[in-house]
Design an enzyme around this catalytic site. Structure first.
Site, mmCIF file in Angstrom:
data_model
loop_
_atom_site.group_PDB
_atom_site.id
_atom_site.type_symbol
_atom_site.label_atom_id
_atom_site.label_comp_id
_atom_site.label_asym_id
_atom_site.label_seq_id
_atom_site.Cartn_x
_atom_site.Cartn_y
_atom_site.Cartn_z
ATOM 1 N N LYS A 119 0.872 -1.427 -0.016
ATOM 2 C CA LYS A 119 0.166 0.246 -0.274
ATOM 3 C C LYS A 119 0.635 1.116 -0.397
ATOM 4 O O LYS A 119 2.130 1.016 -0.006
ATOM 5 C CB LYS A 119 -1.216 0.528 1.042
ATOM 6 C CG LYS A 119 -1.934 -1.616 1.096
ATOM 7 C CD LYS A 119 -2.726 -1.095 1.678
ATOM 8 C CE LYS A 119 -4.148 -2.078 2.140
ATOM 9 N NZ LYS A 119 -5.387 -2.030 3.063
ATOM 10 N N ARG B 169 -2.549 -10.163 5.627
ATOM 11 C CA ARG B 169 -2.702 -9.825 3.700
ATOM 12 C C ARG B 169 -1.995 -9.174 2.849
ATOM 13 O O ARG B 169 -1.499 -8.513 3.271
ATOM 14 C CB ARG B 169 -4.532 -9.211 3.697
ATOM 15 C CG ARG B 169 -4.836 -9.745 2.814
ATOM 16 C CD ARG B 169 -6.471 -8.955 2.843
ATOM 17 N NE ARG B 169 -7.308 -8.851 1.634
ATOM 18 C CZ ARG B 169 -6.281 -8.081 0.366
ATOM 19 N NH1 ARG B 169 -6.167 -7.050 0.613
ATOM 20 N NH2 ARG B 169 -7.414 -7.791 -1.013
#
Length: 278
Positions: free
Chosen positions: A223, A257
Site C-alpha cells: 500500500k 493479508r
C-alpha cells in the site's frame, strides 16, 4: 483473551500456533498493485495455485477494487468474475475468502462454497448481516472512514485508536446480537481506508489496544503507506511490506493479508525461530 480457534466455513483455523498468511488474488482491472494481471480466469487460477504451493493459509479473492477513487463494479460483473475462480479452487483444501461488500454477491459466493467474507463496509449494507447469518462462514469486519471514492480526502479522528476500536466493537456487537458466534469474527483496522500516513503507522504501533477478544487481520501489503516511505520500486515495496507485516504480528495481528506469500512466509519462519531460541 482473543479467540484462538477461528471458524471459517468448512475449516477451523488455529490462530495460536503461528501467524496465518492470507494471499491476495485480485480478479480486477484496476487494483492498485496488480490490477489487470489476473482478470483472466485462467491466470487468476494459476496465480492462486502458485500461492497454495508457496504455503498460503487462506486465499482472498476480490473482483472489485476498493483502492481510493476506484470505479464501482456491478454485482453481475463481480459475480461473473468470481464464480469460475471459486469453482476451480473450492476443492483444493484451502479456505477461500471473498472480498466483497454487496449482499447479493455474498449470497452467490456463499452458495458456491466460500468460507469467509471480507467486507470493507463491515456488513453495514442493508441485508448483509441477514445473508451471512444463514451460513457458517467467517467474517472480517474492516474499519473504514467514509467510502473508497473519498475516504482519503483529509481523514480526521478525535482519537484514532479509540475511534477505530469503538467502530469495530459496535459492528461486532450488532453481529453477535443477530446470533453470529464470536469465533466466526475477525477485525481489521483498515490500513489506508480513511487514514493518513501517520495514522497507519500509529495503528501498527497500537494494534494491541484493539479489543483483545477478537483476532486481528492486518492488510497493508504494497500500500501507499509502504511506498511513501521506501519508494515505489517493487523490491522496496516487498521489503517494506514484510517489515510492516512482522511489526503487526509482533503487536498482536493473527492474520496478515499479503501479495508476496513466499517471501512473507520465509520472513515469518526466521522471526519464529528467533522467538523459540532460549
Amino acid at each position: 483473551m482473543r479467540n484462538r480457534k477461528f471458524i471459517c466455513g468448512r475449516f477451523e483455523i488455529d490462530l495460536a500456533s503461528k501467524p496465518v498468511v492470507m494471499g491476495i488474488v485480485n480478479v480486477t482491472i484496476d487494483s492498485f498493485s496488480d490490477g489487470g494481471l489476473y482478470i483472466d480466469v485462467d491466470n487468476a487460477i494459476v496465480h492462486a495455485k502458485k500461492l497454495i504451493a508457496e504455503g498460503v493459509d487462506i486465499l482472498d479473492i476480490g473482483a472489485e477494487s476498493t483502492r481510493p477513487g476506484a470505479n464501482k463494479v456491478s454485482s453481475e460483473i463481480e459475480i461473473a468474475r468470481l464464480l469460475p475462480v471459486i469453482e476451480s479452487l473450492k476443492n483444493l483444501d484451502i479456505p477461500i475468502s471473498i472480498d466483497t461488500y454487496k449482499p447479493s454477491v455474498m449470497k452467490k459466493v456463499l452458495d458456491a462454497g466460500v468460507d469467509l467474507i471480507n467486507d470493507v463496509y463491515a456488513f453495514r449494507i442493508p441485508g448483509a448481516i441477514e445473508i451471512v447469518n444463514n451460513y457458517n462462514c467467517g467474517l472480517c469486519v474492516v474499519h473504514m472512514q467514509g467510502e473508497p471514492s473519498y475516504m482519503q480526502h483529509d481523514p480526521k479522528y478525535n482519537n484514532l485508536i479509540e475511534d477505530i476500536n469503538n467502530f469495530l466493537n459496535n459492528i461486532i456487537k450488532n453481529l453477535t446480537k443477530s446470533g453470529i458466534s464470536k469465533n466466526r469474527i475477525l477485525q481489521d483496522p483498515g490500513f489506508g481506508f480513511g487514514k493518513t500516513l501517520d495514522d497507519n503507522y500509529k495503528i501498527i504501533k497500537n494494534l494491541n489496544y484493539l479489543n483483545q477478544e477478537f483476532p486481528i487481520l492486518a492488510g497493508l501489503s504494497r500500500k501507499s503507506m509502504i511506498s511513501n516511505i521506501v519508494g515505489k520500486e517493487t523490491i522496496n515495496r516487498l521489503s517494506g511490506s514484510i517489515s510492516a507485516a512482522l511489526a503487526c504480528v509482533l503487536n498482536g495481528a493473527s492474520i496478515i493479508r499479503v501479495h508476496d506469500v513466499s517471501a512473507t512466509i520465509s520472513a515469518l519462519k526466521i522471526w519464529e525461530k528467533i522467538g523459540k531460541i532460549g
